[in-house]
Design a protein around this motif. Structure first.
Motif, PDB file in Angstrom:
ATOM      1  N   CYS A 126       1.533  -0.868  -0.155  1.00  0.00           N
ATOM      2  CA  CYS A 126       0.128  -0.318  -0.617  1.00  0.00           C
ATOM      3  C   CYS A 126       0.501   1.449  -0.136  1.00  0.00           C
ATOM      4  O   CYS A 126       0.627   2.414  -0.899  1.00  0.00           O
ATOM      5  CB  CYS A 126      -0.704  -0.248   0.931  1.00  0.00           C
ATOM      6  N   TRP A 127       1.907   1.496   0.868  1.00  0.00           N
ATOM      7  CA  TRP A 127       2.501   2.623   1.094  1.00  0.00           C
ATOM      8  C   TRP A 127       3.293   2.334  -0.597  1.00  0.00           C
ATOM      9  O   TRP A 127       3.693   3.509  -0.660  1.00  0.00           O
ATOM     10  CB  TRP A 127       3.689   2.743   2.214  1.00  0.00           C
ATOM     11  N   THR A 128       3.824   1.702  -0.494  1.00  0.00           N
ATOM     12  CA  THR A 128       4.305   1.937  -2.421  1.00  0.00           C
ATOM     13  C   THR A 128       3.679   2.568  -3.168  1.00  0.00           C
ATOM     14  O   THR A 128       4.264   3.436  -3.689  1.00  0.00           O
ATOM     15  CB  THR A 128       5.295   0.926  -2.619  1.00  0.00           C
ATOM     16  N   GLN A 129       2.280   1.861  -3.231  1.00  0.00           N
ATOM     17  CA  GLN A 129       1.630   2.209  -4.316  1.00  0.00           C
ATOM     18  C   GLN A 129       1.172   4.099  -4.513  1.00  0.00           C
ATOM     19  O   GLN A 129       1.027   4.917  -5.237  1.00  0.00           O
ATOM     20  CB  GLN A 129       0.742   1.319  -5.034  1.00  0.00           C
ATOM     21  N   ASN A 130       0.785   3.994  -2.942  1.00  0.00           N
ATOM     22  CA  ASN A 130       0.482   4.887  -2.520  1.00  0.00           C
ATOM     23  C   ASN A 130       0.965   6.435  -2.615  1.00  0.00           C
ATOM     24  O   ASN A 130       0.677   7.491  -2.475  1.00  0.00           O
ATOM     25  CB  ASN A 130      -0.845   4.977  -1.861  1.00  0.00           C
ATOM     26  N   VAL A 131       2.388   6.105  -1.257  1.00  0.00           N
ATOM     27  CA  VAL A 131       3.111   6.678  -0.850  1.00  0.00           C
ATOM     28  C   VAL A 131       4.538   7.450  -1.896  1.00  0.00           C
ATOM     29  O   VAL A 131       4.129   8.559  -2.643  1.00  0.00           O
ATOM     30  CB  VAL A 131       3.837   7.313   0.085  1.00  0.00           C
ATOM     31  N   THR A 132       4.832   5.942  -1.712  1.00  0.00           N
ATOM     32  CA  THR A 132       6.427   6.373  -2.802  1.00  0.00           C
ATOM     33  C   THR A 132       6.297   6.800  -4.429  1.00  0.00           C
ATOM     34  O   THR A 132       7.328   7.170  -5.118  1.00  0.00           O
ATOM     35  CB  THR A 132       7.004   4.776  -2.981  1.00  0.00           C
ATOM     36  N   ALA A 133       5.467   5.738  -4.903  1.00  0.00           N
ATOM     37  CA  ALA A 133       5.195   6.308  -6.255  1.00  0.00           C
ATOM     38  C   ALA A 133       4.863   7.596  -6.526  1.00  0.00           C
ATOM     39  O   ALA A 133       4.960   8.653  -7.283  1.00  0.00           O
ATOM     40  CB  ALA A 133       3.956   4.842  -6.652  1.00  0.00           C
ATOM     41  N   VAL A 134       4.149   8.734  -5.162  1.00  0.00           N
ATOM     42  CA  VAL A 134       3.996   9.745  -5.605  1.00  0.00           C
ATOM     43  C   VAL A 134       4.716  10.628  -5.341  1.00  0.00           C
ATOM     44  O   VAL A 134       5.569  12.005  -5.808  1.00  0.00           O
ATOM     45  CB  VAL A 134       2.912   9.849  -4.242  1.00  0.00           C
ATOM     46  N   GLU A 135       5.810  10.833  -4.579  1.00  0.00           N
ATOM     47  CA  GLU A 135       7.277  11.238  -4.426  1.00  0.00           C
ATOM     48  C   GLU A 135       7.524  11.197  -5.712  1.00  0.00           C
ATOM     49  O   GLU A 135       8.180  11.967  -5.989  1.00  0.00           O
ATOM     50  CB  GLU A 135       7.947  10.317  -3.448  1.00  0.00           C
ATOM     51  N   TYR A 136       8.289   9.863  -6.880  1.00  0.00           N
ATOM     52  CA  TYR A 136       8.906   9.494  -8.128  1.00  0.00           C
ATOM     53  C   TYR A 136       7.749  10.897  -8.883  1.00  0.00           C
ATOM     54  O   TYR A 136       8.188  11.388 -10.171  1.00  0.00           O
ATOM     55  CB  TYR A 136       8.645   7.998  -8.458  1.00  0.00           C
ATOM     56  N   LEU A 137       6.463  10.990  -8.928  1.00  0.00           N
ATOM     57  CA  LEU A 137       5.629  11.222  -9.867  1.00  0.00           C
ATOM     58  C   LEU A 137       5.545  13.476  -9.518  1.00  0.00           C
ATOM     59  O   LEU A 137       5.647  13.706 -10.590  1.00  0.00           O
ATOM     60  CB  LEU A 137       3.896  11.411  -9.479  1.00  0.00           C
ATOM     61  N   ALA A 138       5.478  13.115  -7.878  1.00  0.00           N
ATOM     62  CA  ALA A 138       5.728  14.576  -7.844  1.00  0.00           C
ATOM     63  C   ALA A 138       7.380  15.471  -7.959  1.00  0.00           C
ATOM     64  O   ALA A 138       7.001  16.766  -8.195  1.00  0.00           O
ATOM     65  CB  ALA A 138       5.500  15.069  -6.464  1.00  0.00           C
ATOM     66  N   SER A 139       8.541  15.094  -6.978  1.00  0.00           N
ATOM     67  CA  SER A 139       9.765  15.009  -7.891  1.00  0.00           C
ATOM     68  C   SER A 139      10.229  16.015  -9.421  1.00  0.00           C
ATOM     69  O   SER A 139      10.706  16.174 -10.020  1.00  0.00           O
ATOM     70  CB  SER A 139      10.151  14.626  -7.701  1.00  0.00           C
ATOM     71  N   THR A 140       9.690  14.952 -10.437  1.00  0.00           N
ATOM     72  CA  THR A 140       9.210  14.565 -12.290  1.00  0.00           C
ATOM     73  C   THR A 140       8.442  15.632 -12.278  1.00  0.00           C
ATOM     74  O   THR A 140       9.107  16.433 -13.181  1.00  0.00           O
ATOM     75  CB  THR A 140       9.553  13.482 -12.729  1.00  0.00           C
ATOM     76  N   CYS A 141       7.770  15.882 -12.089  1.00  0.00           N
ATOM     77  CA  CYS A 141       6.583  17.046 -12.544  1.00  0.00           C
ATOM     78  C   CYS A 141       7.238  18.172 -11.668  1.00  0.00           C
ATOM     79  O   CYS A 141       7.159  18.608 -12.940  1.00  0.00           O
ATOM     80  CB  CYS A 141       5.115  17.055 -11.836  1.00  0.00           C
ATOM     81  N   ALA A 142       7.482  18.806 -11.246  1.00  0.00           N
ATOM     82  CA  ALA A 142       8.308  20.284 -10.620  1.00  0.00           C
ATOM     83  C   ALA A 142       9.517  19.453 -11.442  1.00  0.00           C
ATOM     84  O   ALA A 142       9.480  20.736 -11.803  1.00  0.00           O
ATOM     85  CB  ALA A 142       8.433  19.543  -8.985  1.00  0.00           C
ATOM     86  N   GLU A 143       9.937  18.833 -11.438  1.00  0.00           N
ATOM     87  CA  GLU A 143      11.578  19.208 -12.601  1.00  0.00           C
ATOM     88  C   GLU A 143      11.202  19.379 -13.512  1.00  0.00           C
ATOM     89  O   GLU A 143      11.556  20.505 -14.754  1.00  0.00           O
ATOM     90  CB  GLU A 143      12.533  18.006 -13.053  1.00  0.00           C
ATOM     91  N   LEU A 144       9.876  19.505 -14.729  1.00  0.00           N
ATOM     92  CA  LEU A 144       9.609  19.482 -15.911  1.00  0.00           C
ATOM     93  C   LEU A 144       8.075  20.208 -16.471  1.00  0.00           C
ATOM     94  O   LEU A 144       8.285  19.929 -17.246  1.00  0.00           O
ATOM     95  CB  LEU A 144       9.360  17.354 -16.601  1.00  0.00           C
ATOM     96  N   ASP A 145       7.811  20.677 -14.929  1.00  0.00           N
ATOM     97  CA  ASP A 145       6.961  21.932 -14.926  1.00  0.00           C
ATOM     98  C   ASP A 145       6.023  21.032 -15.920  1.00  0.00           C
ATOM     99  O   ASP A 145       5.691  21.960 -16.549  1.00  0.00           O
ATOM    100  CB  ASP A 145       7.426  23.127 -15.774  1.00  0.00           C
TER     101      ASP A 145
END
Length: 300
Positions: free
Chosen positions: A89-108
């Motif tokens: 649950c943590w991997t899918q609901n939290v860790t994945a969001v870390e990856y998406l959020a940081s990459t979205c910030a980097e790529l605007d």
């Protein structure tokens, strides 16, 4: 606009693909971990395999596709499964969001993140966006942790869309929902036990998809509550289903939540006040009876 959808095989993901492909100004990219369930329905929609728990893959796909907006619907949402398999649950609901959020910030890339009423303890409701979260299940805790990551990611343009008890029809199989479960049980003359001490504002999947599209269209920022208007118990919902399909409501047995033994606690009373979304986005959900009518058309 180019909008990338995670979890495109799921209920909300499918409704988003159906809606966004009709918008002339939008290029849609559907992504999911499995094979494309919508290939036969929408062969015109680009599909890219994506496992959001794989940081390398997340970056590769977002760099390759360069979307302007990302709507993140992929999640582990079965509440009891989250309680029993907490690491997954943590991997899918939290860790994945870390990856998406940081990459979205980097790529605007503007990130629209889906969240839930289960971040609240259920002691009061309906709730505004300013209500204080206090989850009582691991699922709720994971979704709150994800919200906090989104809000704390430097340079990220974001909106959080919280919702309640989403129902609708899924193409290619999937979980049932309260409308179809009640209809199909009563058609077989089966007695069913339905909870009458929990309150929700049930949300038609098509309405939630529209709310997410409005968030993208406005590049809205902040937290928005997107649900139906009506505060109902599951028993009241079941009564409406029985009335719509002209089935025997006497087969519905009114029970309280303690009747069922479930690994995860459910908040007894949530539901959302959706005035902010109505005012700022023009969000207008259908009534529960209108939602039943749409499901009846889709699942004859």
């Amino acid at each position: 606009m180019k909008i990338l959808i995670t979890g495109a095989n799921g209920l909300l993901g499918q409704k988003l693909v159906a809606l966004l492909r009709q918008q002339s100004q939008v290029t849609v990219v559907a992504t999911a971990r499995g094979t494309n369930r919508l290939a036969d329905l929408y062969p015109d929609v680009r599909f890219v395999p994506l496992d959001v728990t794989d940081a390398v893959q997340v970056r590769q796909v977002l760099v390759q596709e360069q979307p302007t907006h990302l709507i993140h619907t992929a999640a582990m949402t079965q509440v009891d499964e989250c309680e029993l398999n907490q690491d997954a649950c943590w991997t899918q609901n939290v860790t994945a969001v870390e990856y998406l959020a940081s990459t979205c910030a980097e790529l605007d890339i503007h990130l629209i993140h889906l969240s839930t009423d289960f971040i609240f303890n259920g002691l009061v409701g309906p709730l505004t966006e300013e209500a204080t979260p206090d989850p009582i299940s691991h699922y709720g805790a994971s979704k709150l942790a994800a919200e906090r990551i989104v809000r704390a990611t430097p340079g990220l343009r974001w909106a959080i869309a919280r919702t309640v008890l989403v129902y609708g029809t899924v193409h290619g199989g999937g979980r049932s929902n309260i409308v179809l479960w009640v209809r199909d049980s009563l058609r077989k003359n089966q007695k069913i036990k339905v909870v009458s001490d929990q309150w929700r504002t049930p949300t038609l999947a098509e309405d939630l998809a529209l709310g997410c599209w409005l968030l993208a269209l406005h590049s809205a920022q902040g937290i928005y509550h997107l649900s139906g208007h009506e505060l109902l118990t599951p028993y009241q919902m079941a009564q409406q289903v029985a009335a719509f399909f002209e089935l025997d409501a006497a087969l519905l047995e009114q029970v309280d939540a303690s009747t069922f033994t479930q690994p995860a606690k459910r908040p007894p009373r949530t539901g959302f006040i959706i005035e902010k979304a109505e005012r700022e986005l023009g969000y207008q959900p259908r009534s529960f009876m209108e939602g039943i009518a749409l499901l009846a058309q889709q699942s004859k």
